[in-house]
Design a protein around this motif. Structure first.
Motif, mmCIF file in Angstrom:
data_model
loop_
_atom_site.group_PDB
_atom_site.id
_atom_site.type_symbol
_atom_site.label_atom_id
_atom_site.label_comp_id
_atom_site.label_asym_id
_atom_site.label_seq_id
_atom_site.Cartn_x
_atom_site.Cartn_y
_atom_site.Cartn_z
ATOM 1 N N SER A 33 0.844 -1.195 0.000
ATOM 2 C CA SER A 33 0.000 0.000 0.000
ATOM 3 C C SER A 33 0.883 1.250 0.000
ATOM 4 C CB SER A 33 -0.904 -0.004 1.237
ATOM 5 O OG SER A 33 -1.224 1.321 1.603
ATOM 6 N N THR A 34 0.680 2.102 -0.992
ATOM 7 C CA THR A 34 1.449 3.352 -1.033
ATOM 8 C C THR A 34 1.158 4.184 0.204
ATOM 9 O OG1 THR A 34 1.251 3.274 -3.437
ATOM 10 C CG2 THR A 34 2.007 5.349 -2.502
ATOM 11 N N GLY A 35 -0.111 4.171 0.630
ATOM 12 C CA GLY A 35 -0.500 4.929 1.820
ATOM 13 C C GLY A 35 0.291 4.505 3.050
ATOM 14 N N GLU A 36 0.468 3.193 3.219
ATOM 15 C CA GLU A 36 1.249 2.711 4.379
ATOM 16 C C GLU A 36 2.710 3.126 4.276
ATOM 17 O OE1 GLU A 36 0.683 -1.479 5.235
ATOM 18 O OE2 GLU A 36 -1.499 -1.197 5.142
ATOM 19 N N ALA A 39 2.880 6.710 5.274
ATOM 20 C CA ALA A 39 2.479 7.052 6.647
ATOM 21 C C ALA A 39 3.702 7.400 7.485
ATOM 22 C CB ALA A 39 1.714 5.881 7.269
ATOM 23 N N GLY A 40 3.583 8.454 8.247
ATOM 24 C CA GLY A 40 4.688 8.874 9.095
ATOM 25 C C GLY A 40 5.691 9.753 8.377
ATOM 26 N N GLY A 41 5.442 9.998 7.054
ATOM 27 C CA GLY A 41 6.273 10.961 6.332
ATOM 28 C C GLY A 41 7.673 10.481 6.014
ATOM 29 N N GLN A 42 7.838 9.145 5.979
ATOM 30 C CA GLN A 42 9.185 8.635 5.687
ATOM 31 C C GLN A 42 9.154 7.708 4.482
ATOM 32 O OE1 GLN A 42 11.187 7.397 9.426
ATOM 33 N NE2 GLN A 42 11.715 9.558 9.171
ATOM 34 N N PHE A 43 8.532 8.171 3.413
ATOM 35 C CA PHE A 43 8.351 7.308 2.248
ATOM 36 C C PHE A 43 9.672 6.754 1.726
ATOM 37 C CE2 PHE A 43 8.170 6.456 -2.278
ATOM 38 C CZ PHE A 43 7.111 5.556 -2.341
ATOM 39 N N THR A 86 4.462 13.407 -3.709
ATOM 40 C CA THR A 86 5.370 14.552 -3.653
ATOM 41 C C THR A 86 6.602 14.289 -2.782
ATOM 42 O OG1 THR A 86 3.937 15.417 -1.921
ATOM 43 C CG2 THR A 86 3.601 16.294 -4.135
ATOM 44 N N GLU A 87 6.552 13.245 -1.933
ATOM 45 C CA GLU A 87 7.734 12.915 -1.128
ATOM 46 C C GLU A 87 8.940 12.617 -2.014
ATOM 47 O OE1 GLU A 87 4.740 11.633 -0.825
ATOM 48 O OE2 GLU A 87 4.313 10.906 1.203
#
Lengths: 305, 305
Positions: A33-36, A39-43, A86-87
């Motif tokens: 999951s891209t969302g997972e 999550a937490g801003g550390q893609f 955008t990350e």
């Protein structure tokens, strides 16, 4: 030891990973999951760890191809602008991965270009060395292969076919991306005299219109006839600029392409002389849902750029 | 011995020949009537004899470049389709010339592509290695140079920018070729409330409209503002497909480009994101009337294709 590639298709919803043989056969696949991962801003960190564990599971893999939904630097080292992730904007992704994973080669490319390359090398359908590839989904993406190599354009991000001008003064993707298709269906419904299964739909989405067209709903088939006309206008320009007349169409629209094709061909014949239309070859991509992964894996075949 | 090239610009009205030094300096020029060369139905023979006498006059010339107003075979050996000089349709011109003139190399190319190459190599203005070239005259021609080489497209006749789609559903050249400009001026005159020097003109031609715009006639300047809008729509597509943002504009319109530029830039900014517009560089070609000859001569610089 047989050679294996990892093909990673980075999407806004999922990151799909395929283990692909050097002949293009998809051996296995996984989905994250891209969302997972976001999550937490550390893609970037999580994405890198994900690749680490995949490489550990598959020690035969020494080459990894990654399809990126956005633009890249000319040398394909830095991911520049990813509207839906955008990350990764301005990230030196190639350097990070290469420094983290010693002995593994990484190949980054725009996802539509990767899918085109996958179709060219790994689809099993015999394709010429010059082809246009267009994929219709949420957006409209494209690529060109000339003499077996991707056309990169001056700064490396050419073939943004979704953003070229069509005959109604709007860009291709605004007309026939998923949003455009819903707009078109909604506008037609407002004045449609007959019966359409879409008349009762509470809130339309593009898949509803596609489903209806697949069941030959008269309004929905008209929508895709109009898609053919607009796509044709975009292809007139593309064919005139690139002098390529094999066109491979991928993405969701392929399921209803029988409704798109007649008007598309009509427009091409209306605006192009026989030099282009005599040997015109319009066909569907065959890799389907695997196009992203298999395309990304095909980046590992060097010398394709 | 210093190296000299012949640059031959084959046009519908005149065949212009320039003696050009290897640094691009035009030493001398001659003009031949295309009509006279065509008279009697022996164009190829007379054209060949003309070249023979030019080579005799200039024994230092061992390389001849020829700009062709039409399409050529992929290897630039056969002239395929010349709408205004049909005697050359399907002629193996390269073979004829090479066999007739022992020890002389011949280089054939489409005239707009030759002009672009001439501007790149021989104009004296410092240009980047990636550029779009567009020339506005009777028709609208174009070329792209990527990494210092002409973009040929799949089958060799790409960059037919005059025939791409614009936002009013018509092709670029139909809108802003000479005929299109007359149509535009005529249509505007029919409803124009103020005074224009064109109001009294008995039968307009494109040069009249250009002259009037040069003298800041209000209606004529509006025509060229509209030209800028339409040209901009064509360039939006071209820039998106080729990711080049240096644009060199040649041809008759350059004389009135001050009226074209504002609306052109407005459209590019309306449809393109900063990635393209931040470093946009729109400039005029400087070779002017000599572009055809000097461009043809530049074909003799090998490795440009």
């Amino acid at each position: 030891m047989e050679e294996y590639f990892l093909g990673i298709d980075v999407g806004g919803t999922n990151v799909k990973v395929g283990l692909v043989k050097a002949d293009g056969a998809l051996v296995s696949r996984q989905k994250f999951s891209t969302g997972e991962l976001r999550a937490g801003g550390q893609f970037v960190e999580k994405f890198t760890r994900m690749i680490g564990s995949l490489l550990q599971q598959n020690p035969a893999v020494k080459k990894v191809g990654i399809g990126i939904p956005g633009t890249l630097s000319h040398k394909r080292r830095t991911t520049i602008d990813l509207p839906n992730l955008t990350e990764l904007n301005g990230v030196k992704l190639h350097k990070i991965l290469t420094q983290t994973f010693d002995g593994v080669d990484f190949f980054l490319e725009n996802d539509a270009k990767a899918a085109a390359l996958g179709e060219y090398h790994f689809s099993g359908q015999l394709l010429p060395d010059d082809l246009l590839f267009i994929t219709l989904g949420t957006g409209v993406g494209g690529a060109a292969i000339i003499k077996g190599k991707l056309l990169m354009g001056g700064r490396g991000n050419g073939m943004e076919i979704g953003h070229i001008m069509t005959g109604n003064g709007r860009l291709l993707e605004d007309n026939i991306g998923k949003k455009g298709i819903v707009e078109m269906a909604t506008a037609m419904l407002a004045t449609y005299p007959g019966h359409s299964v879409l008349s009762n739909a509470p809130a339309l989405n593009a898949e509803d219109v596609e489903d209806a067209a697949r069941r030959n709903d008269p309004l929905a088939t008209q929508v895709f006839a109009r898609v053919g006309t607009i796509l044709g206008e975009g292809l007139v320009s593309t064919i005139r600029l690139l002098d390529i007349n094999t066109i491979v169409v991928g993405g969701g629209v392929s399921k209803v392409f029988e409704h798109v094709r007649p008007s598309l061909i009509e427009v091409l014949h209306r605006f192009l002389p026989p030099y282009y239309t005599d040997s015109l070859d319009i066909r569907l991509a065959v890799l389907g849902n695997n196009a992203g992964m298999v395309g990304a894996a095909s980046l590992c075949l060097e010398g394709s750029r």
